[in-house]
Design a protein around this motif. Structure first.
Motif, PDB file in Angstrom:
ATOM      1  N   ARG A   1       0.848  -1.195   0.000  1.00  0.00           N
ATOM      2  CA  ARG A   1       0.000   0.000   0.000  1.00  0.00           C
ATOM      3  C   ARG A   1       0.880   1.240   0.000  1.00  0.00           C
ATOM      4  O   ARG A   1       1.907   1.281   0.668  1.00  0.00           O
ATOM      5  N   PHE A   2       0.426   2.246  -0.747  1.00  0.00           N
ATOM      6  CA  PHE A   2       1.179   3.489  -0.900  1.00  0.00           C
ATOM      7  C   PHE A   2       0.244   4.654  -0.604  1.00  0.00           C
ATOM      8  O   PHE A   2      -0.828   4.754  -1.203  1.00  0.00           O
ATOM      9  N   ASP A   3       0.655   5.545   0.303  1.00  0.00           N
ATOM     10  CA  ASP A   3      -0.178   6.694   0.642  1.00  0.00           C
ATOM     11  C   ASP A   3       0.018   7.820  -0.373  1.00  0.00           C
ATOM     12  O   ASP A   3       0.768   7.675  -1.328  1.00  0.00           O
ATOM     13  N   HIS A   4      -0.660   8.930  -0.153  1.00  0.00           N
ATOM     14  CA  HIS A   4      -0.648  10.012  -1.143  1.00  0.00           C
ATOM     15  C   HIS A   4       0.748  10.589  -1.362  1.00  0.00           C
ATOM     16  O   HIS A   4       1.073  11.000  -2.471  1.00  0.00           O
ATOM     17  N   ASN A   5       1.585  10.622  -0.345  1.00  0.00           N
ATOM     18  CA  ASN A   5       2.954  11.112  -0.532  1.00  0.00           C
ATOM     19  C   ASN A   5       3.772  10.161  -1.395  1.00  0.00           C
ATOM     20  O   ASN A   5       4.539  10.584  -2.261  1.00  0.00           O
ATOM     21  N   GLN A   6       3.598   8.867  -1.186  1.00  0.00           N
ATOM     22  CA  GLN A   6       4.303   7.872  -1.984  1.00  0.00           C
ATOM     23  C   GLN A   6       3.773   7.845  -3.418  1.00  0.00           C
ATOM     24  O   GLN A   6       4.543   7.651  -4.362  1.00  0.00           O
ATOM     25  N   ILE A   7       2.470   8.046  -3.577  1.00  0.00           N
ATOM     26  CA  ILE A   7       1.885   8.119  -4.918  1.00  0.00           C
ATOM     27  C   ILE A   7       2.530   9.254  -5.701  1.00  0.00           C
ATOM     28  O   ILE A   7       2.937   9.089  -6.843  1.00  0.00           O
ATOM     29  N   ARG A   8       2.650  10.401  -5.072  1.00  0.00           N
ATOM     30  CA  ARG A   8       3.260  11.556  -5.745  1.00  0.00           C
ATOM     31  C   ARG A   8       4.726  11.290  -6.083  1.00  0.00           C
ATOM     32  O   ARG A   8       5.200  11.631  -7.168  1.00  0.00           O
ATOM     33  N   ALA A   9       5.447  10.666  -5.174  1.00  0.00           N
ATOM     34  CA  ALA A   9       6.860  10.357  -5.416  1.00  0.00           C
ATOM     35  C   ALA A   9       7.027   9.374  -6.576  1.00  0.00           C
ATOM     36  O   ALA A   9       7.931   9.530  -7.411  1.00  0.00           O
TER      37      ALA A   9
END
Length: 81
Positions: free
Chosen positions: A59-67
């Motif tokens: 699972r990837f949160d919104h910060n990881q999605i952006r990265a």
């Protein structure tokens, strides 16, 4: 971050845009790259903050999605803003 598979399928849980919780909450994508593009380019900021990308038990949160979207390895063309 380990090597990310942009070609694998992924699910995207959108954050809630308003207290009324309008719009679809979950969407499945053929590729993670498409899910990332949708999350960054098409979702409102309020939805992005609570979003979650799920792929192969990870699972990837919104910060990881952006990265992941901003990474040089991202395979799709980005929309010019």
């Amino acid at each position: 971050m380990n090597r990310f598979n942009y070609a694998g399928s992924a699910g995207l849980y959108a954050g809630y845009a308003t207290a009324e919780r309008r719009g679809p909450r979950y969407r499945r994508f053929e590729t993670a790259a498409e899910a990332l593009r949708f999350a960054v380019e098409d979702m409102r900021d309020t939805q992005q903050r609570g979003s979650l990308l799920e792929m192969d038990e990870a699972r990837f949160d919104h910060n990881q999605i952006r990265a992941l979207y901003d990474a040089p390895e991202y395979p799709l063309l980005r929309r010019i803003r």
